[in-house]
Write an enzyme that holds these catalytic residues in place. Sequence first.
Site, PDB file in Angstrom:
ATOM      1  N   GLY A 253       0.835  -1.197   0.000  1.00  0.00           N
ATOM      2  CA  GLY A 253       0.000   0.000   0.000  1.00  0.00           C
ATOM      3  C   GLY A 253       0.866   1.242   0.000  1.00  0.00           C
ATOM      4  O   GLY A 253       0.634   2.174  -0.746  1.00  0.00           O
ATOM      5  N   PHE A 254       1.861   1.252   0.900  1.00  0.00           N
ATOM      6  CA  PHE A 254       2.838   2.353   1.001  1.00  0.00           C
ATOM      7  C   PHE A 254       2.166   3.681   1.301  1.00  0.00           C
ATOM      8  O   PHE A 254       2.731   4.735   1.047  1.00  0.00           O
ATOM      9  CB  PHE A 254       3.672   2.471  -0.283  1.00  0.00           C
ATOM     10  CG  PHE A 254       4.357   1.204  -0.702  1.00  0.00           C
ATOM     11  CD1 PHE A 254       5.001   0.405   0.222  1.00  0.00           C
ATOM     12  CD2 PHE A 254       4.368   0.811  -2.033  1.00  0.00           C
ATOM     13  CE1 PHE A 254       5.643  -0.764  -0.165  1.00  0.00           C
ATOM     14  CE2 PHE A 254       5.006  -0.363  -2.424  1.00  0.00           C
ATOM     15  CZ  PHE A 254       5.645  -1.154  -1.495  1.00  0.00           C
ATOM     16  N   GLY A 482       1.237  -6.936   3.922  1.00  0.00           N
ATOM     17  CA  GLY A 482       2.476  -7.606   3.574  1.00  0.00           C
ATOM     18  C   GLY A 482       3.470  -7.552   4.706  1.00  0.00           C
ATOM     19  O   GLY A 482       4.495  -8.230   4.680  1.00  0.00           O
ATOM     20  N   ARG A 644      10.004  -2.949  21.958  1.00  0.00           N
ATOM     21  CA  ARG A 644       9.840  -4.401  21.982  1.00  0.00           C
ATOM     22  C   ARG A 644       9.566  -4.928  20.578  1.00  0.00           C
ATOM     23  O   ARG A 644       8.731  -4.397  19.850  1.00  0.00           O
ATOM     24  CB  ARG A 644       8.673  -4.773  22.893  1.00  0.00           C
ATOM     25  CG  ARG A 644       8.505  -6.291  23.040  1.00  0.00           C
ATOM     26  CD  ARG A 644       7.158  -6.627  23.646  1.00  0.00           C
ATOM     27  NE  ARG A 644       7.031  -6.098  24.991  1.00  0.00           N
ATOM     28  CZ  ARG A 644       7.208  -6.827  26.090  1.00  0.00           C
ATOM     29  NH1 ARG A 644       7.507  -8.088  26.022  1.00  0.00           N
ATOM     30  NH2 ARG A 644       7.072  -6.270  27.273  1.00  0.00           N
ATOM     31  N   ASN A 647       8.075  -9.865  16.681  1.00  0.00           N
ATOM     32  CA  ASN A 647       8.527 -10.996  15.874  1.00  0.00           C
ATOM     33  C   ASN A 647       9.770 -10.561  15.102  1.00  0.00           C
ATOM     34  O   ASN A 647       9.677  -9.813  14.130  1.00  0.00           O
ATOM     35  CB  ASN A 647       7.404 -11.435  14.914  1.00  0.00           C
ATOM     36  CG  ASN A 647       7.802 -12.618  14.053  1.00  0.00           C
ATOM     37  OD1 ASN A 647       8.950 -12.725  13.615  1.00  0.00           O
ATOM     38  ND2 ASN A 647       6.862 -13.499  13.803  1.00  0.00           N
ATOM     39  N   GLN A 654      10.674  -6.133   7.643  1.00  0.00           N
ATOM     40  CA  GLN A 654      10.177  -4.768   7.488  1.00  0.00           C
ATOM     41  C   GLN A 654      11.333  -3.797   7.293  1.00  0.00           C
ATOM     42  O   GLN A 654      11.270  -2.880   6.477  1.00  0.00           O
ATOM     43  CB  GLN A 654       9.414  -4.351   8.751  1.00  0.00           C
ATOM     44  CG  GLN A 654       8.051  -4.930   8.879  1.00  0.00           C
ATOM     45  CD  GLN A 654       7.072  -4.113   8.073  1.00  0.00           C
ATOM     46  OE1 GLN A 654       6.902  -4.354   6.890  1.00  0.00           O
ATOM     47  NE2 GLN A 654       6.461  -3.146   8.690  1.00  0.00           N
ATOM     48  N   VAL A 719       8.316  -0.383  13.089  1.00  0.00           N
ATOM     49  CA  VAL A 719       9.473  -0.687  12.250  1.00  0.00           C
ATOM     50  C   VAL A 719       9.155  -0.516  10.757  1.00  0.00           C
ATOM     51  O   VAL A 719       9.996  -0.780   9.924  1.00  0.00           O
ATOM     52  CB  VAL A 719       9.981  -2.131  12.484  1.00  0.00           C
ATOM     53  CG1 VAL A 719      10.624  -2.256  13.845  1.00  0.00           C
ATOM     54  CG2 VAL A 719       8.857  -3.142  12.309  1.00  0.00           C
ATOM     55  N   GLU A 721       8.490   2.134   8.672  1.00  0.00           N
ATOM     56  CA  GLU A 721       9.004   3.187   7.807  1.00  0.00           C
ATOM     57  C   GLU A 721      10.400   3.679   8.176  1.00  0.00           C
ATOM     58  O   GLU A 721      11.054   4.350   7.368  1.00  0.00           O
ATOM     59  CB  GLU A 721       8.020   4.377   7.802  1.00  0.00           C
ATOM     60  CG  GLU A 721       6.728   4.031   7.099  1.00  0.00           C
ATOM     61  CD  GLU A 721       5.589   4.967   7.464  1.00  0.00           C
ATOM     62  OE1 GLU A 721       5.254   5.824   6.651  1.00  0.00           O
ATOM     63  OE2 GLU A 721       5.025   4.839   8.572  1.00  0.00           O
TER      64      GLU A 721
HETATM   65 MO1  MOS Z   1       2.096   4.904   5.516  1.00  0.00          MO
HETATM   66  S1  MOS Z   1       2.760   6.351   4.282  1.00  0.00           S
HETATM   67  O1  MOS Z   1       2.137   5.424   7.017  1.00  0.00           O
HETATM   68  O2  MOS Z   1       0.992   3.906   4.888  1.00  0.00           O
END
Ligand code: MOS
Length: 758
Positions: A253-254, A482, A644, A647, A654, A719, A721
Amino acid sequence: MPEIMPEIALTRAPAHVRHGSNIGQPLTRRDGVLKVTGAARYAADQHPPGVLYAVLAVSSIARGRVAFIDVAAAKAHPGVVAVITPANRPALAQDPDAKTNPFMFRLDLLQSDRVRYANQPIAVVVAETLEAATEGAALLSPRYDSEPARIGLDAAESFVPPGVGVGNPAEVHRGDVEAGLAAASKRIAATYETSPQYHNAMEPHAIVAAWDGDALSVDTPSQGLIMAQGRIAELFGISPDKIHIRSPFLGGGFGSKGFISGPQILGIIAARVVGKPVKLVLRREQMYGPVGHRAPTRQTLRLGADGDGKLTALDHHTRTTSSTFDDFFEPASDASHTLYASPAIATSHEGVRVDTGTPLFMRAPGEATGSIALESAIDEMAQACGMDPLAFRLKNYAEVEPISGKPFSSKALRECNTQGARQFGWERRPLAPRQMRDDDGLLVGWGVGTATFPALMFQAQAKAVLRRDGGGVMEIGAHDMGQGAWTALAQIAADGLGLDIDQVEFRSGTSDLPDGGIAGGSAHTATAGMAIHNAGADAIARLADLAANNDRSPLFGAGNAGVIARDGRLFRRDDESRSESYADILARARLAQIEGHGTSAADPAAQSTYAMHAHGAVFAEVKVDPDLGQIRATRVVGAFAAGRIINPRMARSQLYGGMTWGVSFALHEHAVMDPRSGRLMNPNLGDYHVPVNADVPSLEAILVEEVDPHVNALGIKGVGEIGITGTAGAVANAVWHATGVRVRQFPITLDRLIEPRS
Ligand code: MOS
């Protein structure tokens, strides 16, 4: 509707090995087998009986109006069922241009013949086959009254936007920057430009919509199910509980699927017009316009430092674009609010309105864009001071967040630098550029960048059930785009219920479940996770009440001592020899099950007291062909402290993703617009470059242990971005170190590194 949710259950012979409790274990992705075998069905994979196909016709100009479209020609095509244009589009209950809050973005839903950007939907053709709909759309042969397109950072007069990002002030300052610069013994001023970027999730925006009276059934990818449900409800004037959205999987999605987009709504409109289920899938080039993008920036940084290499001033100004009809301003300068201590800091933004779709949140909005400029400028300042860029950073990290004045956990940040530098071998780095070559004669350079991302919390709800058969259920409308939410959140659910993960049925990904918030801002695990944790605790507390108040239970009277929930049993906290199984407690109470409910939200007291961020340090090696200028990021090592880790396998994955985005930002992604027409020149994954495996041959992510009791009770930060923020600058700085050429336009392309030879 046929049953279309696939089974996502760990009881199907899990591929992972577990040691002990659920949280913290590197479990494999629960939906992994489904995804690699093709059994995971995405929205576009749904084929309800009788489905018709909708195809968008989109504008080939960036500004003007549609003067004519040949509806008759399209309708004459065999197979075409309906052609929807502004002339016959059914009325909506809400104006698509209404905006009652900053999170509400204006949509193009055929409300007029105006064209506001290239690739704007101008008609929808519905047909019995995809081919017929595609041909019908081509037959529309639109004619336009076009006006000159305004494209690029210099297209129009600028102004100070009312806010940047989501309501942050456009201008912030603390101390006197001009005085700080005047007092400095070394100064730099540099201007950096970043390119427009498009989200380009692997899965395009797609929707299958079916109406049954005023009830609506929708398959579509969403990073925010309940918000999407709410927006649809308002646009169509129906109650949200009439709308059922399924979004079990997203192919990325981003940020582009955080809000439901115009094209998705057009699919729902089409289904209403034809009275049958309709499928609408965007073509790749149609994603370059109506579903958001990252706007270009021009950022000017001015820094001063004293004789000891301590910053005396930091000024960060950003010019960026938004659309002509809506407000989203990339908050790039805000990246300078957090990391570096300076007695004087000023950040500011100016906006320019251009004929593009409205920009939107994309992969660390502001943080990524601002970070590559800030980290480049910090490198240039270190160079001006004759200092190692890592030593310069360590000298200047803030102990107190400079703008907010709140304490900042620089210890974790310093630890990231220590561990990352050790793993990378940073101490062998020559100070001067252009000193290293590999056996093939390629120039080798090493760069560092600091990573930071706010630890956010949004609101969410969850419902837990403990059943008399000893199993548990956790329900939350969360989103797996994802990143592994099906797995990590189920781990939190299992611990919250005191059960093994295999005993918990984790229901997620649909809008009829409790509101899981939004999968964005790197806050989903913390937000949804805390709601899950609290729902589990509530169910356990109710169960404990049943036992503690019954004189036939071994836990009778345990009320004040409390209980521990583990392995499907409650134990007296002060005497673990006294315990009883959930099943026995429920059986005695003649209950089939017991429910618990949980919510989560940021704790305002903690938030006003502490600066909350995840941190990291990224070290990058690049190799540059001295003759051809070809650049490759050959090795990237990142060390990250993010509270924390639920996983470690998912978290590392990520971080690899974020680091790949960083390489991509520095070296690859660039949407090119023709300034004459305003059209995208590379709206496809052949010409719009994103990294493939060969572009990121070696990634390493170190998880630095960090306990932060303030962010939330579980200590979870994000984690998702943070990886992009340090990496983009590290790669850019490594290119300078390899070549001695400081490129300030991103992405760095080979033409900028080829030196003219006499
Ligand atoms: Mo994001 S740009 O926080 O989906």
